[in-house]
Design a protein around this motif. Structure first.
Motif, PDB file in Angstrom:
ATOM      1  N   SER A  19      56.913  35.599  40.907  1.00 58.25           N
ATOM      2  CA  SER A  19      56.035  36.707  40.187  1.00 58.25           C
ATOM      3  C   SER A  19      56.903  37.898  40.754  1.00 58.25           C
ATOM      4  O   SER A  19      57.129  38.739  39.758  1.00 58.25           O
ATOM      5  CB  SER A  19      54.542  36.806  40.495  1.00 58.25           C
ATOM      6  N   LEU A  20      57.178  38.065  41.673  1.00 59.35           N
ATOM      7  CA  LEU A  20      57.821  39.345  42.178  1.00 59.35           C
ATOM      8  C   LEU A  20      59.144  39.580  41.534  1.00 59.35           C
ATOM      9  O   LEU A  20      59.446  40.730  41.113  1.00 59.35           O
ATOM     10  CB  LEU A  20      57.887  39.281  43.838  1.00 59.35           C
TER      11      LEU A  20
ATOM     12  N   HIS B 198      48.064  44.799  43.524  1.00 56.56           N
ATOM     13  CA  HIS B 198      48.172  43.330  43.746  1.00 56.56           C
ATOM     14  C   HIS B 198      49.646  43.096  44.768  1.00 56.56           C
ATOM     15  O   HIS B 198      49.565  42.157  45.783  1.00 56.56           O
ATOM     16  CB  HIS B 198      48.030  42.437  42.767  1.00 56.56           C
ATOM     17  N   THR B 199      50.467  43.644  44.093  1.00 51.99           N
ATOM     18  CA  THR B 199      51.753  43.483  44.444  1.00 51.99           C
ATOM     19  C   THR B 199      51.846  43.533  46.187  1.00 51.99           C
ATOM     20  O   THR B 199      52.712  42.910  46.847  1.00 51.99           O
ATOM     21  CB  THR B 199      52.694  44.257  43.766  1.00 51.99           C
TER      22      THR B 199
ATOM     23  N   ASP C  21      42.146  43.897  32.432  1.00 53.21           N
ATOM     24  CA  ASP C  21      41.951  45.090  31.498  1.00 53.21           C
ATOM     25  C   ASP C  21      43.277  45.234  30.554  1.00 53.21           C
ATOM     26  O   ASP C  21      42.900  45.196  29.488  1.00 53.21           O
ATOM     27  CB  ASP C  21      42.108  46.422  32.411  1.00 53.21           C
TER      28      ASP C  21
ATOM     29  N   LYS D 162      44.261  52.503  38.359  1.00 53.53           N
ATOM     30  CA  LYS D 162      43.129  52.435  38.593  1.00 53.53           C
ATOM     31  C   LYS D 162      42.601  52.736  40.232  1.00 53.53           C
ATOM     32  O   LYS D 162      41.425  52.987  40.423  1.00 53.53           O
ATOM     33  CB  LYS D 162      42.603  51.139  38.161  1.00 53.53           C
TER      34      LYS D 162
ATOM     35  N   TYR E  43      41.069  43.521  39.638  1.00 54.62           N
ATOM     36  CA  TYR E  43      41.991  42.440  38.780  1.00 54.62           C
ATOM     37  C   TYR E  43      41.061  41.709  37.645  1.00 54.62           C
ATOM     38  O   TYR E  43      40.505  40.560  37.749  1.00 54.62           O
ATOM     39  CB  TYR E  43      42.643  41.587  39.372  1.00 54.62           C
TER      40      TYR E  43
ATOM     41  N   ILE F  10      42.275  53.257  32.362  1.00 57.23           N
ATOM     42  CA  ILE F  10      42.325  53.250  31.003  1.00 57.23           C
ATOM     43  C   ILE F  10      41.349  52.096  30.450  1.00 57.23           C
ATOM     44  O   ILE F  10      41.211  51.098  30.845  1.00 57.23           O
ATOM     45  CB  ILE F  10      43.780  52.899  30.711  1.00 57.23           C
TER      46      ILE F  10
ATOM     47  N   GLY G 260      49.278  50.912  35.293  1.00 58.50           N
ATOM     48  CA  GLY G 260      49.825  49.959  36.342  1.00 58.50           C
ATOM     49  C   GLY G 260      50.684  50.414  37.167  1.00 58.50           C
ATOM     50  O   GLY G 260      51.557  50.617  37.002  1.00 58.50           O
ATOM     51  N   ALA G 261      50.284  50.260  38.788  1.00 57.73           N
ATOM     52  CA  ALA G 261      51.594  50.679  39.829  1.00 57.73           C
ATOM     53  C   ALA G 261      51.611  49.666  40.563  1.00 57.73           C
ATOM     54  O   ALA G 261      51.846  49.799  41.779  1.00 57.73           O
ATOM     55  CB  ALA G 261      50.733  52.090  40.397  1.00 57.73           C
TER      56      ALA G 261
ATOM     57  N   GLU H  43      52.198  40.259  35.619  1.00 56.44           N
ATOM     58  CA  GLU H  43      51.113  39.339  35.430  1.00 56.44           C
ATOM     59  C   GLU H  43      50.409  39.533  34.056  1.00 56.44           C
ATOM     60  O   GLU H  43      49.953  38.362  33.597  1.00 56.44           O
ATOM     61  CB  GLU H  43      50.074  39.088  36.641  1.00 56.44           C
TER      62      GLU H  43
ATOM     63  N   ALA I  38      55.565  45.565  38.752  1.00 58.30           N
ATOM     64  CA  ALA I  38      55.912  45.689  37.365  1.00 58.30           C
ATOM     65  C   ALA I  38      55.845  47.328  36.945  1.00 58.30           C
ATOM     66  O   ALA I  38      56.875  47.643  36.389  1.00 58.30           O
ATOM     67  CB  ALA I  38      55.089  44.913  36.507  1.00 58.30           C
TER      68      ALA I  38
ATOM     69  N   GLY J 295      54.684  36.046  50.488  1.00 59.43           N
ATOM     70  CA  GLY J 295      56.058  34.699  50.710  1.00 59.43           C
ATOM     71  C   GLY J 295      57.446  35.508  50.302  1.00 59.43           C
ATOM     72  O   GLY J 295      58.397  35.247  51.207  1.00 59.43           O
ATOM     73  N   GLY J 296      57.603  36.099  49.265  1.00 60.77           N
ATOM     74  CA  GLY J 296      58.845  36.689  48.900  1.00 60.77           C
ATOM     75  C   GLY J 296      59.106  36.606  47.371  1.00 60.77           C
ATOM     76  O   GLY J 296      58.377  36.254  46.424  1.00 60.77           O
TER      77      GLY J 296
HETATM   78  P1  FAD Z   1      49.618  44.283  40.100  1.00 56.07           P
HETATM   79  O1  FAD Z   1      50.506  44.550  41.305  1.00 56.07           O
HETATM   80  O2  FAD Z   1      48.474  43.425  40.254  1.00 56.07           O
HETATM   81  O3  FAD Z   1      49.315  45.870  39.788  1.00 56.07           O
HETATM   82  C1  FAD Z   1      48.287  46.195  38.802  1.00 56.07           C
HETATM   83  C2  FAD Z   1      48.065  47.552  38.725  1.00 56.07           C
HETATM   84  O4  FAD Z   1      47.406  48.080  37.551  1.00 56.07           O
HETATM   85  C3  FAD Z   1      47.402  48.318  39.641  1.00 56.07           C
HETATM   86  O5  FAD Z   1      47.948  49.643  39.996  1.00 56.07           O
HETATM   87  C4  FAD Z   1      45.841  48.661  39.231  1.00 56.07           C
HETATM   88  O6  FAD Z   1      45.210  49.686  39.795  1.00 56.07           O
HETATM   89  C5  FAD Z   1      46.395  48.856  37.812  1.00 56.07           C
HETATM   90  N1  FAD Z   1      45.254  48.752  36.787  1.00 56.07           N
HETATM   91  C6  FAD Z   1      44.793  47.383  36.538  1.00 56.07           C
HETATM   92  N2  FAD Z   1      43.882  47.936  35.514  1.00 56.07           N
HETATM   93  C7  FAD Z   1      43.950  49.182  35.046  1.00 56.07           C
HETATM   94  C8  FAD Z   1      43.290  50.113  34.149  1.00 56.07           C
HETATM   95  N3  FAD Z   1      42.356  49.734  33.095  1.00 56.07           N
HETATM   96  N4  FAD Z   1      43.694  51.267  34.096  1.00 56.07           N
HETATM   97  C9  FAD Z   1      44.649  51.696  34.936  1.00 56.07           C
HETATM   98  N5  FAD Z   1      45.298  50.990  35.907  1.00 56.07           N
HETATM   99  C10 FAD Z   1      44.602  49.604  35.908  1.00 56.07           C
HETATM  100  N6  FAD Z   1      53.807  36.601  43.970  1.00 56.07           N
HETATM  101  C11 FAD Z   1      55.143  36.054  44.224  1.00 56.07           C
HETATM  102  O7  FAD Z   1      56.084  35.988  43.751  1.00 56.07           O
HETATM  103  N7  FAD Z   1      55.573  36.089  45.914  1.00 56.07           N
HETATM  104  C12 FAD Z   1      54.433  35.968  46.550  1.00 56.07           C
HETATM  105  O8  FAD Z   1      54.803  35.776  47.764  1.00 56.07           O
HETATM  106  C13 FAD Z   1      53.132  36.282  46.214  1.00 56.07           C
HETATM  107  N8  FAD Z   1      51.996  36.221  47.075  1.00 56.07           N
HETATM  108  C14 FAD Z   1      50.764  36.666  46.536  1.00 56.07           C
HETATM  109  C15 FAD Z   1      49.797  36.914  47.588  1.00 56.07           C
HETATM  110  C16 FAD Z   1      48.522  37.247  47.498  1.00 56.07           C
HETATM  111  C17 FAD Z   1      47.501  37.495  48.318  1.00 56.07           C
HETATM  112  C18 FAD Z   1      48.310  37.495  45.636  1.00 56.07           C
HETATM  113  C19 FAD Z   1      46.627  38.001  45.387  1.00 56.07           C
HETATM  114  C20 FAD Z   1      49.341  37.216  44.856  1.00 56.07           C
HETATM  115  C21 FAD Z   1      50.512  36.912  45.109  1.00 56.07           C
HETATM  116  N9  FAD Z   1      51.645  36.787  44.526  1.00 56.07           N
HETATM  117  C22 FAD Z   1      52.988  36.429  44.840  1.00 56.07           C
HETATM  118  C23 FAD Z   1      51.406  37.276  43.075  1.00 56.07           C
HETATM  119  C24 FAD Z   1      51.964  38.761  42.700  1.00 56.07           C
HETATM  120  O9  FAD Z   1      51.641  39.361  43.812  1.00 56.07           O
HETATM  121  C25 FAD Z   1      51.428  39.319  41.565  1.00 56.07           C
HETATM  122  O10 FAD Z   1      51.265  38.329  40.711  1.00 56.07           O
HETATM  123  C26 FAD Z   1      51.998  40.350  41.157  1.00 56.07           C
HETATM  124  O11 FAD Z   1      51.989  41.374  42.346  1.00 56.07           O
HETATM  125  C27 FAD Z   1      51.349  41.336  39.908  1.00 56.07           C
HETATM  126  O12 FAD Z   1      51.977  42.477  40.045  1.00 56.07           O
HETATM  127  P2  FAD Z   1      51.946  43.378  38.760  1.00 56.07           P
HETATM  128  O13 FAD Z   1      52.624  44.372  38.944  1.00 56.07           O
HETATM  129  O14 FAD Z   1      51.755  42.667  37.377  1.00 56.07           O
HETATM  130  O15 FAD Z   1      50.487  43.892  38.724  1.00 56.07           O
END
Ligand code: FAD
Length: 604
Positions: free
Chosen positions: A419-420, A46-47, A219, A39, A216, A161, A15-16, A404, A19, A52-53
């Protein structure tokens, strides 16, 4: 198996998003040979969509703010079901992580005094979200990505993966690597590593109306379960109150909470500002009960209580749902979000540029002149892989989870912006622990078991083996409809049982699924593989939701409308059953908060 592409690292991050990138940087800085596998394209996590912030008690706008208040807000927002230690570490370390992002080149909006500006969001006592207009996630990803690339961390893009490898000795449950395929060629690849960090994000694509994009599919949640780890809090899915409802092609697309944080209000078809009718007892003391006080709050927080539009998301989503159900909705089945009558066009365009363009381009609505139509949308999963608060280690040696896809931090409901900050705080911690463990293992890394790799290969290729079976798109659509209709904002035992039964039916049908064509870029095949994960995750959500006979945070039971103190001290853990074809539940006690932290809740 010979001829297979193989790579060896100390730490592999799946995941990139924020986090994964933050974890990879930390692992690299700790001396580990680190790779990121994602992926989709780098930068398209998603990030990047976060608007918002980042919540961090920096006290730039309100010097009264500090980690203790942030900790308290987070726990109260999660209705005390959060892992207290995670909430504490998060509140304590978030400011440092934001400052570090700035050191690495992130350009935050500023206060008049040149400090990082902070904005209001639901459930936060003080203006606390560090932001870049309404494009904060973009700046965060840009900064982290640039740093990761500068440091020379290897990135494998468009590589999914499908299985974790847990070593030759099945009994020992030690990570030995991960197995996946290149989306473009369909060829398989093995990553050998003693430490794997899951950072795969959310599960939104199991639901029909969602703010989440195609990646999303839960996985990481499913990979962890199949490797032997546990999930917790899966009954808690966050429905964001404000998604677009029109036109149908963009239904579910997020309308940031900043619209309300910056003064927007919710109205029904009768023009009534209805949130005053929905202030729960739990938040009465801190919520304004009249418009005049609510409006004064934006300028004078010390002497006024916050507007009810800024109650935590679960409260606002339920209120909107009730208004729509009572027949007071907008023409396209939502309700009205109005900032046009409250702020100047210049203010709106400056503070909410993306929202302005989103509505103008997609719905032909000018948000500086007319209200938006919005309704709840599946947005975030509080539930995820159970981890140790300090190290993010799961129940499987060498397996870490963060962001997440991990669980515990947000309890039954996540506050916006948390979350961020979660990604940054625990990303760093996970990277450091994973690197330390890899160093400790040294050359004694668990070997990759060829039989396990072969099994992963056959599982991935299974959809090509059946002819004339069902198509994955049909099952996916039915699953999404089922989750939307039966496991949505308001739940009952009857509907949840039906959903669990339906998921069992889908699981049967998936065994007999066929995909056409070749392994080269084949979206039908990719969906068939993702579907396995979505079904496992959906089973977890439906079963945990049925088990929790109370209403709390993101989980509302029509047949158990009250919060039950008995449930306030335990969470539900889910693990794969012995046959490996479903999940089983255990109720387990929450970690007990130390007395010195309990005092924050008594005195304020
Ligand atoms: P993600 O950023 O979701 O990244 C997941 C990564 O995993 C991706 O690179 C994907 O390609 C990879 N991946 C997934 N499955 C696989 C696999 N099987 N094999 C290889 N790679 C895989 N939160 C806040 O705190 N403030 C905000 O303002 C805010 N606004 C938001 C607005 C929107 C529209 C959305 C949808 C969410 C928002 N959130 C906000 C929530 C927050 O953005 C997400 O919870 C957070 O970015 C998740 O980050 P992450 O690093 O866990 O995963």
């Amino acid at each position: 198996p010979g001829g297979l592409e193989r790579h060896a690292y100390d730490v592999v991050v799946i995941g990139a998003g924020g986090a994964g990138l933050r974890a990879a940087i930390a692992a690299h800085d700790a001396g580990a040979r680190t790779a990121i596998v994602c992926k989709s394209l780098l930068g398209k996590a998603h990030t990047v969509m976060a608007e918002g912030g980042i919540a961090a008690a920096m006290g730039n706008r309100w010097p009264e703010d500090n980690w203790e208040v942030h900790f308290r807000d987070t726990m109260r927002g999660g209705k005390m079901l959060n892992n207290w230690r995670m909430a504490q570490l998060h509140a304590q370390e978030a400011p440092e992580r934001v400052m570090e992002l700035e050191d690495w080149g992130a350009l935050f909006d500023r206060t008049e005094d040149g400090l990082i500006s902070q904005r209001d969001f639901g459930g936060h006592r003080y203006a606390r979200l560090a932001h870049v207009g309404d494009r904060t996630g973009l700046e965060m990803i840009r900064t982290l990505q640039q740093r990761a690339v500068q440091l020379g961390i290897d990135v494998f893009m468009e590589c999914t993966i499908t299985d974790l490898l847990t070593g030759a000795d099945q009994g020992s449950k030690k990570i030995s690597g991960a197995f996946g395929y290149w989306r473009e060629t369909g060829r398989f690849v093995v990553f050998e590593a003693p430490s794997v960090i899951l950072a795969t994000g959310g599960i939104g694509k199991a639901f029909k109306v969602t703010s989440n994009s195609w990646e999303y599919t839960g996985d990481g949640h499913a990979l962890a379960l199949r490797a032997g780890a546990a999930l917790i809090n899966m009954e808690f899915v966050q429905f964001h109150p404000t998604g677009m409802v029109w036109p149908p092609s963009v239904k579910g697309l997020l309308v940031t909470e900043s619209v309300r944080g910056d003064g927007g209000i919710l109205k029904n078809s009768e023009g009534k500002r209805f949130m005053f009718d929905y202030i729960p007892e739990f938040f009465k003391a801190e919520t304004a009960d009249n418009e005049a006080e609510a409006d004064r709050w934006y300028e004078d927080k010390a002497n006024n209580r916050r507007p009810p539009e800024l109650l935590p998301r679960d409260e606002v989503a339920r209120a909107i749902n009730s208004e729509i159900k009572a027949g007071r909705g907008s023409p396209h089945g939502g309700i009205f979000l109005d900032i046009a009558s409250r702020r100047s066009p210049e203010f709106i365009r400056r503070r909410l540029p993306s929202m302005y363009h989103q509505f103008k381009e997609l719905a032909d609505v000018d948000i500086t002149a007319e209200p938006m139509e919005i309704g709840p949308t599946c947005h975030y999963v509080m539930g995820g892989v159970e981890v140790d608060a300090d190290t993010e280690l799961t129940g499987v040696t060498g397996l870490y989870a963060v962001g997440e896809c991990s669980g515990g931090m947000h309890g039954s409901n996540r506050l916006g912006g948390n979350s961020l900050s979660d990604l940054l705080v625990f990303g760093r911690r996970a990277g450091e622990s994973a690197a330390a463990y890899a160093a400790e293992v040294g050359d004694n890394r668990p070997p990759v078991d060829d039989a396990e790799v072969k099994a992963a290969q056959s599982a991935a290729l299974a959809p090509f083996e059946t002819e004339g079976g069902e198509n994955p798109y049909t099952i996916h659509q039915e699953l999404q409809q089922t989750m939307n209709d039966l496991v949505g904002i308001i739940r009952t035992a009857d509907e949840l049982s039906k959903a669990a039964e339906a998921v069992e039916g889908f699981k049967e049908r998936v065994r007999n699924l066929s995909v056409e064509g070749h392994r080269q870029y084949n979206p039908g095949w990719h969906l068939a593989i993702d579907l396995r994960n979505m079904l496992l995750v959906s089973e977890c959500i439906a079963k945990a939701a049925l088990e929790r006979t109370e209403s709390r945070g993101g989980h509302t039971r029509d047949d158990f409308p009250m919060t039950d103190d008995g449930w306030g001290t335990k969470n539900i853990a889910l693990t794969l059953n012995e046959r490996g074809d479903g999940v089983e539940l255990t109720q387990q006690p929450l970690p007990v908060m130390p007395d010195e932290l309990k005092t924050f809740f008594e005195s304020k």
